[in-house]
Motif scaffolding. Structure first.
Motif, short mmCIF file in Angstrom:
data_model
loop_
_atom_site.label_atom_id
_atom_site.label_comp_id
_atom_site.label_asym_id
_atom_site.label_seq_id
_atom_site.Cartn_x
_atom_site.Cartn_y
_atom_site.Cartn_z
N LYS A 46 0.48 -1.11 0.21
CA LYS A 46 -0.03 0.09 -0.09
C LYS A 46 0.55 1.07 0.26
CE LYS A 46 -3.69 2.00 2.27
NZ LYS A 46 -5.05 2.20 3.24
N TYR A 47 2.21 1.58 0.98
CA TYR A 47 2.38 2.73 1.26
C TYR A 47 4.23 2.66 0.52
CZ TYR A 47 -0.47 3.43 4.93
OH TYR A 47 -1.94 3.48 5.13
N TYR A 51 9.31 6.39 1.67
CA TYR A 51 9.32 7.45 1.91
C TYR A 51 10.32 8.34 1.80
CZ TYR A 51 6.22 11.60 1.95
OH TYR A 51 4.89 12.71 1.71
N GLY A 52 11.09 9.09 1.33
CA GLY A 52 12.44 10.42 1.89
C GLY A 52 12.08 11.19 2.00
N ALA A 53 10.70 11.65 1.75
CA ALA A 53 10.22 13.34 1.44
C ALA A 53 10.12 13.75 2.77
CB ALA A 53 9.38 13.92 1.09
N LYS A 56 7.74 17.88 6.45
CA LYS A 56 6.92 19.20 6.56
C LYS A 56 6.85 19.56 5.42
CE LYS A 56 10.04 21.67 9.80
NZ LYS A 56 11.28 22.34 10.14
N SER A 57 6.96 18.51 4.20
CA SER A 57 6.18 19.26 2.88
C SER A 57 4.74 18.99 2.96
CB SER A 57 6.02 17.30 2.45
OG SER A 57 6.11 17.84 1.08
N ASN A 58 4.75 20.03 1.92
CA ASN A 58 3.23 20.18 1.18
C ASN A 58 2.39 18.88 1.50
OD1 ASN A 58 4.65 19.61 -0.80
ND2 ASN A 58 2.59 20.71 -2.03
N ILE A 59 2.61 18.08 0.78
CA ILE A 59 1.56 16.53 1.13
C ILE A 59 2.28 15.93 1.94
CG2 ILE A 59 1.91 14.42 -0.53
CD1 ILE A 59 0.32 16.89 -2.14
N LYS A 60 1.30 15.29 3.14
CA LYS A 60 1.12 14.63 4.37
C LYS A 60 0.91 13.06 3.87
CE LYS A 60 2.20 18.51 6.29
NZ LYS A 60 3.29 18.42 6.07
N ILE A 61 1.25 12.61 4.70
CA ILE A 61 0.34 10.81 4.36
C ILE A 61 -0.17 10.62 5.80
CG2 ILE A 61 0.71 8.42 4.70
CD1 ILE A 61 3.82 9.18 2.66
N ASP A 62 -1.43 10.89 5.53
CA ASP A 62 -1.49 10.54 6.53
C ASP A 62 -2.12 9.74 8.39
OD1 ASP A 62 -3.01 8.38 5.57
OD2 ASP A 62 -5.65 8.78 6.37
N ILE A 63 -1.18 8.62 7.80
CA ILE A 63 -1.21 6.96 8.45
C ILE A 63 0.16 7.61 10.01
CG2 ILE A 63 1.29 6.08 7.59
CD1 ILE A 63 -1.16 4.10 8.62
N THR A 243 9.57 4.92 7.59
CA THR A 243 8.44 5.01 6.39
C THR A 243 7.06 4.39 6.43
OG1 THR A 243 8.95 1.92 6.32
CG2 THR A 243 10.40 2.96 4.73
N PRO A 244 6.54 4.40 5.69
CA PRO A 244 4.70 5.24 6.39
C PRO A 244 4.75 3.37 6.76
CG PRO A 244 5.24 5.60 4.39
CD PRO A 244 6.57 5.34 4.56
N ALA A 245 5.15 2.47 5.59
CA ALA A 245 5.11 1.08 5.80
C ALA A 245 4.74 0.99 7.43
CB ALA A 245 5.91 0.00 4.93
N ASN A 246 5.92 0.62 7.77
CA ASN A 246 6.50 0.59 9.50
C ASN A 246 5.67 1.47 10.32
OD1 ASN A 246 8.62 -0.52 7.92
ND2 ASN A 246 10.24 0.53 8.79
N ILE A 247 5.06 2.28 9.97
CA ILE A 247 4.08 3.29 10.80
C ILE A 247 3.09 2.73 10.88
CG2 ILE A 247 3.51 5.58 11.46
CD1 ILE A 247 5.67 5.48 12.28
N ALA A 248 2.71 2.13 9.37
CA ALA A 248 1.08 1.49 9.37
C ALA A 248 0.63 0.02 9.81
CB ALA A 248 0.82 1.51 8.15
#
Length: 366
Positions: A46-47, A51-53, A56-63, A243-248
């Motif tokens: 899924k993720y 995720y190297g950004a 503070k980026s204007n695009i944020k992943i909600d997880i 990484t968002p996969a880890n957080i999820a």
């Protein structure tokens, strides 16, 4: 030095022979757990793998926000922020207070993740208390005291007697909670609430999420105001997040975590029930690590194909740190075999131990 080609789980392959492993920090034994891996792989699909950004980026992943809210609720802090590792969490907090001009003080046995520029630990709490009290008399800045909530020598968790000697109402306390968060003690909540109840002026807790939750990430817990300030720093913004996969996975594997925490608790209790002479080890209530100084034990266990944690730490000239580490992936019969092998060093309670004969050990407990 021993090299292995796969993750050191319950068993490891060393020079072509299989050995049992009682070391490391994979307390819940999830790194090769089938259901956990299935959950993790689902989140990678899924993720993505990275995720190297900047956060503070204007695009944020909600997880990130979802998991941080869950973690804050778990430990009973106002807020939480995640980073890519426990080490980065410690360095972020340390760098933040140093940049603000605070004087930093280090309790005995504090982890290197909390240090910068060759700072060193005080050898005793009495020396630390004297230094902090002298600072308060001479300076207008609030001193910041760093410590490991669990230091493997019993100076802190579970009673924090050394810490309570300090003028807590006048200091900021930063605790590394890497070896308690997510584990059976305090129902997986770590030590945040316990420390906060001591009446400190301000509390910040940082932690690895790899030891308790088996994902590569770190976290910082504090007030909403302090977490907001940490998130505005260049240190935070310039580092890639976990990484968002880890957080999820941390969020979606809660049922698995609960079951493994109970399994680890059962293993700890079984091991303790088999030890009559417990003075050989230094250990904390409901924790899986049993530290010892007699290096004959390490050599003896290795001779019987059991590898434990044993190396010079934190530096090459430091004393050898040795400990038997239990995990949720250890089976009952393996724990009983370990107790059996420890007979030359310990008085074992034999009443409930029944070891079936096998090729490597045909001697039974009677």
């Amino acid at each position: 030095m021993t090299y292995v080609t796969t993750f050191p789980g319950r068993k490891i392959n060393v020079d072509g022979s299989k050995k049992l492993y009682f070391g490391g920090t994979a307390y819940l034994g999830l790194q090769k757990h089938k259901k956990f891996l299935k959950t993790y792989l689902k989140n990678i699909k899924k993720y993505g793998t990275n995720y190297g950004a900047s956060r503070k980026s204007n695009i944020k992943i909600d997880i990130y926000k979802k998991t941080e809210n869950y973690l804050a609720k778990l430990v009973q802090s106002e807020a939480c922020v995640t980073v890519s590792s426990g080490y980065l969490a410690g360095q972020l907090v340390c760098n933040y207070f140093k940049a603000k001009g605070h004087s930093l003080f280090y309790a005995p046995n504090s982890h290197t993740a909390l240090h910068q520029n060759n700072s060193s630990n005080y050898t005793s709490y009495s020396d630390l208390v004297t230094a902090v009290e002298n600072h308060i008399k001479k300076s207008n800045t609030t001193p910041v005291v760093f410590l490991d909530s669990l230091d493997f020598y019993g100076l802190n968790y579970p009673y924090f007697k050394g810490l309570q000697q300090l003028p807590l109402q006048n200091i900021i306390v930063v605790a590394d909670d890497s070896h308690t968060l997510g584990l059976p003690l305090n129902n997986g909540k770590g030590c945040y609430a316990q420390l906060n109840n001591l009446g400190v002026k301000e509390l910040i807790v940082c932690s690895s999420l790899g030891k308790g939750f088996a994902v590569q990430a770190g976290a910082i817990f504090s007030t909403a105001k302090r977490i907001k300030e940490l998130k505005t720093t260049a240190f935070f913004g310039g580092a890639s997040p976990a990484t968002p996969a880890n957080i999820a996975t941390l969020l979606s594997a809660q049922t698995i975590y609960k079951k493994r925490q109970q399994k680890l608790q059962n293993n700890i209790q079984l091991f303790l029930n088999g030890l009559n002479n417990k003075n050989l080890f230094s250990y904390m209530p409901n924790h899986a690590a049993f530290t010892y100084t007699d290096q004959k034990i390490t050599a003896y266990l290795k001779k019987h194909n059991i590898i434990v944690t044993s190396f010079n730490y934190p530096e090459k000239d430091s004393p050898t740190m040795s400990r038997i580490v239990l995990s949720a992936h250890h089976k009952k019969r393996i724990l009983i075999r370990l107790l059996h092998l420890l007979i030359p060093f310990l008085l074992i309670k034999f009443s409930y131990l029944v070891i079936p004969p096998n090729r490597s050990n045909r001697c039974l407990l009677v």
